[in-house]
Design a protein around this motif. Structure first.
Motif, PDB file in Angstrom:
ATOM      1  N   PHE A  84       0.848  -1.181   0.000  1.00 53.70           N
ATOM      2  CA  PHE A  84       0.000   0.000   0.000  1.00 53.70           C
ATOM      3  C   PHE A  84       0.886   1.234   0.000  1.00 53.70           C
ATOM      4  N   VAL A  85       0.556   2.203  -0.855  1.00 51.33           N
ATOM      5  CA  VAL A  85       1.267   3.475  -0.878  1.00 51.33           C
ATOM      6  C   VAL A  85       0.442   4.455  -0.045  1.00 51.33           C
ATOM      7  N   ILE A  86       1.038   4.874   1.076  1.00 52.83           N
ATOM      8  CA  ILE A  86       0.307   5.709   2.029  1.00 52.83           C
ATOM      9  C   ILE A  86       1.058   7.019   2.211  1.00 52.83           C
ATOM     10  N   ASP A  87       0.319   8.125   2.106  1.00 54.51           N
ATOM     11  CA  ASP A  87       0.917   9.459   2.243  1.00 54.51           C
ATOM     12  C   ASP A  87       1.201   9.826   3.688  1.00 54.51           C
ATOM     13  N   THR A  88       0.309   9.455   4.584  1.00 56.37           N
ATOM     14  CA  THR A  88       0.471   9.801   5.997  1.00 56.37           C
ATOM     15  C   THR A  88       0.473   8.528   6.829  1.00 56.37           C
ATOM     16  N   GLU A  89       0.935   8.665   8.050  1.00 55.00           N
ATOM     17  CA  GLU A  89       0.954   7.521   8.958  1.00 55.00           C
ATOM     18  C   GLU A  89      -0.482   7.130   9.319  1.00 55.00           C
ATOM     19  N   VAL A  90      -0.749   5.836   9.308  1.00 55.03           N
ATOM     20  CA  VAL A  90      -2.097   5.352   9.617  1.00 55.03           C
ATOM     21  C   VAL A  90      -2.040   4.490  10.870  1.00 55.03           C
ATOM     22  N   LYS A  91      -2.850   4.868  11.855  1.00 55.09           N
ATOM     23  CA  LYS A  91      -3.063   4.060  13.051  1.00 55.09           C
ATOM     24  C   LYS A  91      -4.560   4.074  13.285  1.00 55.09           C
ATOM     25  N   ASP A  92      -5.203   3.011  12.892  1.00 61.51           N
ATOM     26  CA  ASP A  92      -6.664   2.989  12.967  1.00 61.51           C
ATOM     27  C   ASP A  92      -7.151   1.545  13.090  1.00 61.51           C
ATOM     28  N   THR A  93      -8.378   1.415  13.556  1.00 61.45           N
ATOM     29  CA  THR A  93      -9.014   0.111  13.635  1.00 61.45           C
ATOM     30  C   THR A  93     -10.183   0.082  12.667  1.00 61.45           C
ATOM     31  N   ILE A  94     -10.210  -0.950  11.869  1.00 62.03           N
ATOM     32  CA  ILE A  94     -11.289  -1.153  10.903  1.00 62.03           C
ATOM     33  C   ILE A  94     -12.116  -2.324  11.410  1.00 62.03           C
ATOM     34  N   TYR A  95     -13.425  -2.205  11.291  1.00 59.86           N
ATOM     35  CA  TYR A  95     -14.317  -3.281  11.716  1.00 59.86           C
ATOM     36  C   TYR A  95     -14.969  -3.913  10.493  1.00 59.86           C
ATOM     37  N   VAL A  96     -14.802  -5.222  10.377  1.00 63.30           N
ATOM     38  CA  VAL A  96     -15.396  -5.964   9.265  1.00 63.30           C
ATOM     39  C   VAL A  96     -16.565  -6.780   9.813  1.00 63.30           C
ATOM     40  N   ASP A  97     -17.759  -6.490   9.304  1.00 61.49           N
ATOM     41  CA  ASP A  97     -18.962  -7.241   9.662  1.00 61.49           C
ATOM     42  C   ASP A  97     -19.217  -8.247   8.551  1.00 61.49           C
ATOM     43  N   PHE A  98     -19.360  -9.511   8.940  1.00 56.00           N
ATOM     44  CA  PHE A  98     -19.610 -10.532   7.923  1.00 56.00           C
ATOM     45  C   PHE A  98     -20.586 -11.568   8.444  1.00 56.00           C
ATOM     46  N   MET A  99     -21.156 -12.284   7.494  1.00 51.66           N
ATOM     47  CA  MET A  99     -22.129 -13.330   7.798  1.00 51.66           C
ATOM     48  C   MET A  99     -21.559 -14.663   7.343  1.00 51.66           C
ATOM     49  N   MET A 100     -21.618 -15.616   8.241  1.00 46.57           N
ATOM     50  CA  MET A 100     -21.253 -16.983   7.899  1.00 46.57           C
ATOM     51  C   MET A 100     -22.570 -17.748   7.822  1.00 46.57           C
ATOM     52  N   ASP A 101     -22.896 -18.272   6.633  1.00 42.82           N
ATOM     53  CA  ASP A 101     -24.193 -18.946   6.524  1.00 42.82           C
ATOM     54  C   ASP A 101     -24.098 -20.394   6.967  1.00 42.82           C
ATOM     55  N   ARG A 102     -25.242 -21.052   6.989  1.00 43.69           N
ATOM     56  CA  ARG A 102     -25.317 -22.428   7.509  1.00 43.69           C
ATOM     57  C   ARG A 102     -24.594 -23.444   6.626  1.00 43.69           C
ATOM     58  N   ASN A 103     -24.163 -23.005   5.425  1.00 50.66           N
ATOM     59  CA  ASN A 103     -23.404 -23.895   4.542  1.00 50.66           C
ATOM     60  C   ASN A 103     -21.900 -23.679   4.661  1.00 50.66           C
ATOM     61  N   GLY A 104     -21.492 -22.688   5.463  1.00 50.83           N
ATOM     62  CA  GLY A 104     -20.065 -22.412   5.641  1.00 50.83           C
ATOM     63  C   GLY A 104     -19.548 -21.332   4.705  1.00 50.83           C
ATOM     64  N   SER A 105     -20.433 -20.676   3.955  1.00 49.65           N
ATOM     65  CA  SER A 105     -20.019 -19.586   3.058  1.00 49.65           C
ATOM     66  C   SER A 105     -20.004 -18.273   3.829  1.00 49.65           C
ATOM     67  N   ILE A 106     -19.034 -17.424   3.463  1.00 41.87           N
ATOM     68  CA  ILE A 106     -18.883 -16.129   4.139  1.00 41.87           C
ATOM     69  C   ILE A 106     -19.191 -15.012   3.159  1.00 41.87           C
ATOM     70  N   SER A 107     -19.897 -13.996   3.650  1.00 44.16           N
ATOM     71  CA  SER A 107     -20.133 -12.800   2.846  1.00 44.16           C
ATOM     72  C   SER A 107     -19.945 -11.569   3.717  1.00 44.16           C
ATOM     73  N   VAL A 108     -19.379 -10.521   3.132  1.00 47.62           N
ATOM     74  CA  VAL A 108     -19.136  -9.275   3.855  1.00 47.62           C
ATOM     75  C   VAL A 108     -20.438  -8.493   3.928  1.00 47.62           C
ATOM     76  N   LEU A 109     -20.809  -8.070   5.126  1.00 45.42           N
ATOM     77  CA  LEU A 109     -21.998  -7.247   5.322  1.00 45.42           C
ATOM     78  C   LEU A 109     -21.641  -5.765   5.309  1.00 45.42           C
ATOM     79  N   GLY A 110     -20.460  -5.436   5.784  1.00 47.46           N
ATOM     80  CA  GLY A 110     -20.033  -4.045   5.803  1.00 47.46           C
ATOM     81  C   GLY A 110     -18.642  -3.907   6.381  1.00 47.46           C
ATOM     82  N   ILE A 111     -17.985  -2.817   6.017  1.00 47.39           N
ATOM     83  CA  ILE A 111     -16.654  -2.504   6.544  1.00 47.39           C
ATOM     84  C   ILE A 111     -16.714  -1.086   7.068  1.00 47.39           C
TER      85      ILE A 111
END
Length: 161
Positions: A84-111
């Motif tokens: 990643f090419v970053i101009d400024t220093e980054v110190k942050d926490t990102i939250y990934v919301d995802f759903m794991m369905d009953r078949n074992g498949s994963i899908s992203v709900l939001g970031i």
């Protein structure tokens, strides 16, 4: 006459006590199901999703730790592959919301992330989504022995120095 009165009183008591005998089995079953549904906590699973490295015989907190650790290690390896090419220093926490369905498949709900990360790493969402799709096989979460859909939120700490 007193004997007859005792028989009538006994018959009335038996009649009132036997009202439950006349309810159908369907009504009794519905009542039991309703009571059982009140006792189920739908916000928790009985067993967390399992990677092949995780031991299903350990406690529920240990299952959760194994699931989250394996998932975060996978994200970490995926992100290390990108420069990643970053101009400024980054110190942050990102939250990934995802759903794991009953078949074992994963899908992203939001970031959830701040706009600074969007500006500096516009491809981040795609990388995370692709990373989830390339996960090793996962057994779904269980509730009362039945595979269920489960939502999760994983924090990813970004730290560029």
């Amino acid at each position: 006459m007193a004997f007859m009165r005792k028989i009538v009183v006994l018959a009335c008591i038996c009649l009132f006590a036997s009202c439950d005998w006349f309810t159908s089995k369907e009504d009794k079953t519905q009542e039991l199901v309703h009571e059982e549904m009140q006792n189920i906590n739908f916000n928790e699973v009985d067993r967390y999703p399992m990677f092949s490295d995780c031991d299903e015989m350990v406690s529920k907190p240990a299952q959760r730790i194994c699931f989250e650790t394996t998932l975060l290690m996978h994200f970490s390896r995926t992100l290390e592959d990108f420069d990643f090419v970053i101009d400024t220093e980054v110190k942050d926490t990102i939250y990934v919301d995802f759903m794991m369905d009953r078949n074992g498949s994963i899908s992203v709900l939001g970031i959830q992330k701040n706009s600074n990360i969007d500006d500096q790493m516009p491809e981040f969402n795609g990388i995370i989504t692709q990373s989830l799709k390339s996960m090793p096989k996962i057994e779904p979460a269980l509730k009362r022995g039945i595979p269920v859909n489960a939502k999760f939120r994983i924090p990813i700490v970004l730290n560029s120095n």
